[in-house]
Design a protein around this motif. Structure first.
Motif: not given
Length: 175
Positions: A106-133
């Motif tokens: 669900e949208t909220e869960a995926l936003l939570d995943v992106l939030y967790r990636i952003e706040h991970a202790r190791t530096f993580l970067f998101v590249d090539q993001l695509s969203v489909r329904t």
């Protein structure tokens, strides 16, 4: 005699330029011990090391990234469909560790995943993001819907599939 005097003047200028260059290089060499000390401080800095994957090879760092991503997705309440470690470029320093993943939720869960990636202790970067329904135009066979329960169309409307590349760095021995 005149060409000889001109040649002597040119040689004198070249000698002066060579002396200036030699002095410049001696100043650079004099800073070498200080630079080595700073490099050793960076190598021993535990706070800095925590921002990178501590693995001897990029492949092992990729496995760590996969495990970390799996935990993030599970904690967020989404579903990890697939992950794939992408090949590392041998010339990059520090080596980049990349993972291609597909997540459903669900949208909220995926936003939570992106939030967790952003706040991970190791530096993580998101590249090539695509969203489909996942919502498809299908006819609802059973028209009987319980009162208060969302219809099948409403349930599938909020579920998305996200495909993204995530990368971090694993300096190994170079840091």
């Amino acid at each position: 005699a005149w060409p000889w005097l001109e040649r002597m003047g040119t040689l004198e200028q070249e000698i002066t330029a060579g002396k200036d260059q030699l002095l410049h290089y001696r100043r650079i060499i004099a800073t070498l011990p200080g630079l080595k000390t700073e490099l050793e401080q960076v190598r021993s800095n535990q706070d800095l090391k925590a921002l990178y994957y501590d693995a001897p090879t990029p492949q092992l760092a990729g496995a760590q990234l996969q495990r970390e991503l799996q935990d993030m997705v599970k904690e967020a309440g989404a579903q990890l469909v697939s992950t794939q470690v992408l090949p590392a470029n041998e010339e990059e320093r520090p080596p980049k560790v990349s993972v291609r993943t597909q997540i459903r939720g669900e949208t909220e869960a995926l936003l939570d995943v992106l939030y967790r990636i952003e706040h991970a202790r190791t530096f993580l970067f998101v590249d090539q993001l695509s969203v489909r329904t996942r919502a498809r135009r299908t006819q609802v066979r059973n028209r009987r819907v319980r009162r208060g329960a969302p219809s099948a169309r409403q349930q599938s409307r909020d579920e998305l599939t996200v495909r993204l590349d995530i990368y971090g760095y694993a300096p190994g021995e170079s840091l």
